[in-house]
Design a protein around this motif. Structure first.
Motif, PDB file in Angstrom:
ATOM      1  N   MET A  10      13.910  40.909  26.531  1.00  0.00           N
ATOM      2  CA  MET A  10      13.925  40.084  27.743  1.00  0.00           C
ATOM      3  C   MET A  10      12.533  39.993  28.347  1.00  0.00           C
ATOM      4  SD  MET A  10      16.502  38.884  29.612  1.00  0.00           S
ATOM      5  CE  MET A  10      17.202  39.573  31.099  1.00  0.00           C
ATOM      6  N   GLU A 201      25.601  38.002  32.057  1.00  0.00           N
ATOM      7  CA  GLU A 201      25.525  39.404  31.611  1.00  0.00           C
ATOM      8  C   GLU A 201      26.507  40.298  32.385  1.00  0.00           C
ATOM      9  OE1 GLU A 201      21.610  41.057  32.117  1.00  0.00           O
ATOM     10  OE2 GLU A 201      22.375  43.098  31.840  1.00  0.00           O
ATOM     11  N   GLU A 220      25.967  37.285  22.883  1.00  0.00           N
ATOM     12  CA  GLU A 220      24.822  38.180  22.659  1.00  0.00           C
ATOM     13  C   GLU A 220      25.137  39.550  23.250  1.00  0.00           C
ATOM     14  OE1 GLU A 220      21.070  35.118  22.548  1.00  0.00           O
ATOM     15  OE2 GLU A 220      21.142  36.594  24.161  1.00  0.00           O
ATOM     16  N   CYS A 222      23.424  43.414  24.474  1.00  0.00           N
ATOM     17  CA  CYS A 222      22.155  44.007  24.885  1.00  0.00           C
ATOM     18  C   CYS A 222      22.065  45.420  24.300  1.00  0.00           C
ATOM     19  CB  CYS A 222      22.113  44.065  26.418  1.00  0.00           C
ATOM     20  SG  CYS A 222      20.502  44.561  27.036  1.00  0.00           S
ATOM     21  N   TRP A 228      18.027  41.690  23.365  1.00  0.00           N
ATOM     22  CA  TRP A 228      19.276  40.913  23.258  1.00  0.00           C
ATOM     23  C   TRP A 228      19.476  40.485  21.811  1.00  0.00           C
ATOM     24  CZ3 TRP A 228      23.172  40.429  26.581  1.00  0.00           C
ATOM     25  CH2 TRP A 228      22.934  40.717  27.923  1.00  0.00           C
ATOM     26  N   HIS A 259      26.867  42.422  27.700  1.00  0.00           N
ATOM     27  CA  HIS A 259      26.866  41.251  26.825  1.00  0.00           C
ATOM     28  C   HIS A 259      26.941  39.990  27.671  1.00  0.00           C
ATOM     29  CE1 HIS A 259      31.037  42.589  27.448  1.00  0.00           C
ATOM     30  NE2 HIS A 259      31.405  41.321  27.293  1.00  0.00           N
ATOM     31  N   ARG A 260      26.716  38.850  27.037  1.00  0.00           N
ATOM     32  CA  ARG A 260      26.767  37.559  27.746  1.00  0.00           C
ATOM     33  C   ARG A 260      27.069  36.480  26.713  1.00  0.00           C
ATOM     34  NH1 ARG A 260      20.144  36.995  28.566  1.00  0.00           N
ATOM     35  NH2 ARG A 260      19.686  36.614  26.372  1.00  0.00           N
TER      36      ARG A 260
END
Ligand SMILES: C=C1C[C@]23C[C@@]1(O)CC[C@H]2[C@@]12CC[C@H](O)[C@@](C)(C(=O)O1)[C@H]2[C@@H]3C(=O)O
Ligand SMILES: O=C(O)CCC(=O)C(=O)O
Ligand SMILES: [Fe+2]
Length: 340
Positions: A10, A201, A220, A222, A228, A259-260
């Motif tokens: 990030m 997220e 995705e 983390c 990510w 996660h996202r």
């Protein structure tokens, strides 16, 4: 076995190759339980193959989801607004979180599913049958995985986790997320510098999540170091996400993965994912299991009921670290005061 993917930091925007663990449930039991424990410690996330969920059960629910999201906006609104159950559009939860998605959220109790199906489908019986069959199969898969975890941790009682989700009063929920396709220059208010945010997220509050999607990317995870990692979609298999409640039960040995889901997809198709969030009954107590507490590993969390935790989760924003509220040894950088 691992799925290779490339992770991006990030902060520095650097990338590195990462292998997402893949667990083949047809291997011998002790190998599988070891692989699962390792994946839970390292990632809080893994893929399962040879999972035993019939393909017809998956495709019937997938088709029912596609039929619903294909409806006219006005027809879909009849199943909403989500409070928290029902049809939601762009609003996630009740505290102002937004995302480029529409969704359906259900309690998995068959009576709730039957009731909701009436506003979702022209053939409610067909919809509830598909949803109940799916829930039954993925609940079995989730309990098998939880039993393998308990065996891998050498617990004398292999049902210590699974009985929480097989209880008839279990508070498990089922969710469909649908991320519409994005035309390149279309404006979007749910965006950080680089991404359209589909689902922001967060960690899942429950014990574990069984996720399945169509073949459109977006999810995705983390890593512990903040990188990510995109998760390659695989419609025939399931991903397992460790939730906050399991982090507490294992006294932090397993961590709930953040996660996202991004809605950047350049694919011509839209992403649809289906999640089963396996949860205990509302009055069940969640606290570190004594087998994982010792003078060297003191208890990190104070016990709470699942009902308390849900209340805390629903009073906060999607991305908040809800577990901090129940930590026994808070650090200075902690965001929230402890509950009294
Ligand atoms: C903003 C929120 C939506 C959420 C409840 C919450 O207040 C915080 C947790 C969110 C989450 C994330 C995982 C699941 O999708 C979900 C159903 C859950 O149990 O916790 C959602 C909640 C929701 O969408 O209602
Ligand atoms: O839709 C996805 O792929 C992930 C959604 C998710 O994390 C959730 O609903 O909790
Ligand atoms: Fe999630």
């Amino acid at each position: 076995m691992v799925v290779l993917s490339s992770a991006t930091s990030m902060r520095t925007k650097k990338t590195k190759a990462v292998g997402i663990p893949v667990v083949d449930l047809s291997l011998d039991r002790s190998t599988v339980s070891e692989l699962i424990v390792k994946a839970c410690e390292d990632y809080g996330f893994f893929k399962v193959i040879n999972h035993g969920v019939p393909s017809g059960t998956i495709s019937r629910l997938e088709d029912a989801g596609v039929r619903f999201f294909d409806k006219e906006a006005g027809d879909k609104q009849r199943a909403g607004p989500a409070t928290p159950f029902g049809y939601g559009l762009k609003n996630i939860g009740l505290n102002g979180d937004k995302g480029e998605l529409e969704y359906l959220l259900f309690h998995t109790n068959p009576f709730s599913i039957a009731e909701r199906s009436k506003s979702i489908s022209n053939n409610p019986q067909n919809f509830s049958c598909a949803a109940n069959d799916y829930v039954e199969s993925v609940r079995e898969l989730a309990s098998e995985i939880l039993e393998l975890m308990a065996e891998g941790l050498w617990f004398p009682d292999k049902y210590v986790f699974s009985r929480l989700i097989t209880d008839t009063q279990s508070d498990s929920v089922l969710r469909f997320n649908h991320y519409p396709t994005v035309k390149n220059r279309e404006p979007c208010s749910y965006k950080d510098d680089d991404h359209r945010i589909g689902f922001g997220e967060h960690s899942d509050p429950q014990i574990l999540t069984i996720l399945r999607s169509n073949d459109v990317a977006g999810l995705e995870i983390c890593l512990h170091d903040g990188f990510w990692v995109p998760v390659p979609p695989d419609p025939t298999q399931f991903y397992v996400i460790i939730g906050d409640a399991l982090q507490v039960l294992t006294n932090g040995r397993f961590t709930s993965v953040r996660h996202r889901a991004l809605a950047n997809s350049s694919s011509r198709n839209s992403r649809m994912s289906i999640m089963y969030f396996a949860a205990p009954p509302v009055n069940a107590t969640i606290g570190p299991l004594h087998e994982l507490v010792s003078p060297e590993n003191p208890s990190l969390y104070k016990p709470f009921t699942w009902g308390d935790y849900k209340k805390a989760a629903y009073s906060l924003r999607l991305g908040d670290c809800r577990l901090d509220l129940f930590k026994l040894h808070p650090t200075n950088d902690q965001k929230f005061p402890l509950f009294s």
